[in-house]
Design an enzyme around this catalytic site. Structure first.
Site, PDB file in Angstrom:
ATOM      1  CE  LYS A  53      21.791 -26.589 -83.533  1.00 30.56           C
ATOM      2  NZ  LYS A  53      22.367 -25.549 -84.390  1.00 30.56           N
ATOM      3  CD  GLN A  97      25.034 -25.683 -86.951  1.00 34.32           C
ATOM      4  OE1 GLN A  97      23.842 -25.851 -86.725  1.00 34.32           O
ATOM      5  NE2 GLN A  97      25.864 -25.263 -86.024  1.00 34.32           N
ATOM      6  CG  ASP A 120      19.354 -20.793 -86.140  1.00 38.59           C
ATOM      7  OD1 ASP A 120      19.494 -21.228 -84.981  1.00 38.59           O
ATOM      8  OD2 ASP A 120      19.967 -21.235 -87.118  1.00 38.59           O
TER       9      ASP A 120
END
Ligand code: GUN
Length: 280
Positions: A53, A97, A120
């Protein structure tokens, strides 16, 4: 019949080129999209995801920061870090994460992220926006799947879409996105007794369970579109999805492979969401 492959690498590259154009445009106003990625602990898979990412951000011309913390980081300290990133004007997107260590309440951390920076799409405000058809960030993986369907010009209206898996990250938002495009949607999960009966009726199948061979050739209607969200390892340690690719590709009309399918699309959509946040 052999299915056409939906190439997630090629499609993600196309999207990333479009993102780069958006970045150049914002640069004229002195704005650089900024993403903060927070990793707690040393989960090997998470380390790979996070690295990819951050690399994608750098390649797109974003400002990115990676904050890595020991697995012993307290929930209070993590919440404080999220708070600091919420107030950091150089940061337009915050990604914590998952999974987080067991002593940290992941939902509490997600809810601490400002919905304006929730690239997200996991915050309840984002989930609520998706559910009601309002503006908000869509979770990257199902959003990427929608882009894959769009790329083959697939008309979802009136089609039967079957989602296998009901996670907050993929299954549930996937079902809502398909519904928004007027598909008839069925969500299957671990307590579904007659999975094959249902998948055999499907025009579109999204497999998002996290288990090998959840979908085999005998479960697929000829010509169906199959998207594989799984990320598993086979007996030889090779990356594989939830779908028996070799078998299903002989029956399906379209299929996404693993690797090279949904995975790269997830990262591309993260860039799309972060750019969108910076544009706002
Ligand atoms: N863990 C697995 N997939 C994801 C994702 O898309 N975002 C975050 N934050 N964690 C994940």
């Amino acid at each position: 019949m052999t299915a056409q492959i939906i190439d997630g690498i090629a499609l993600s590259q196309k999207l990333r080129t479009q993102v780069s154009l958006g970045v150049a445009k914002l640069a004229q106003q002195g704005i650089k999209p900024g993403l903060a990625v927070v990793l707690v602990g040393d989960n090997p898979a998470s380390q790979v995801y996070v690295r990819n990412k951050v690399k994608a951000c750098d390649e797109a011309g974003f400002h990115s920061i990676l904050e890595k913390y020991d697995a012993t980081l307290s929930e209070a300290d993590l919440l404080q870090r999220v708070d600091a990133l919420n107030s950091d004007s150089s940061i337009h997107g915050i990604l914590v994460q998952l999974p987080l260590p067991a002593h940290i309440d992941a939902q509490k951390v997600i809810e601490a992220i400002s919905p304006a920076k929730d690239v997200d799409g996991f915050h309840i405000a984002s989930a609520g926006a998706l559910m009601t058809g309002m503006q908000g960030f869509w979770p990257c993986t199902p959003y990427g799947c929608m882009k894959m369907l769009e790329s083959i010009g697939y008309e979802l209206k009136g089609k039967h879409a079957v989602v296998i898996g009901r996670s907050n990250i993929v299954g549930k938002p996937m079902a809502l996105m398909l519904l928004q495009q007027n598909a008839t949607v069925t969500i299957c999960h671990s307590a579904t007794g007659n999975l094959k009966d249902i998948t055999l009726q499907a025009d579109v199948i999204v497999a998002a369970v996290g288990k090998r061979n959840v979908l085999t050739a005998d479960m697929v209607k000829p010509g169906a579109v199959v998207l594989d969200v799984g990320m598993n390892r086979n007996d030889e340690g090779k990356l594989c999805g939830d779908v028996d690719f070799e078998g299903v590709k002989e029956i399906a009309g379209y299929i996404s492979p693993v690797p090279g399918g949904v995975g790269p699309m997830t990262i591309a959509m993260l860039l799309v969401n972060t750019l969108k946040s910076a544009q706002r």
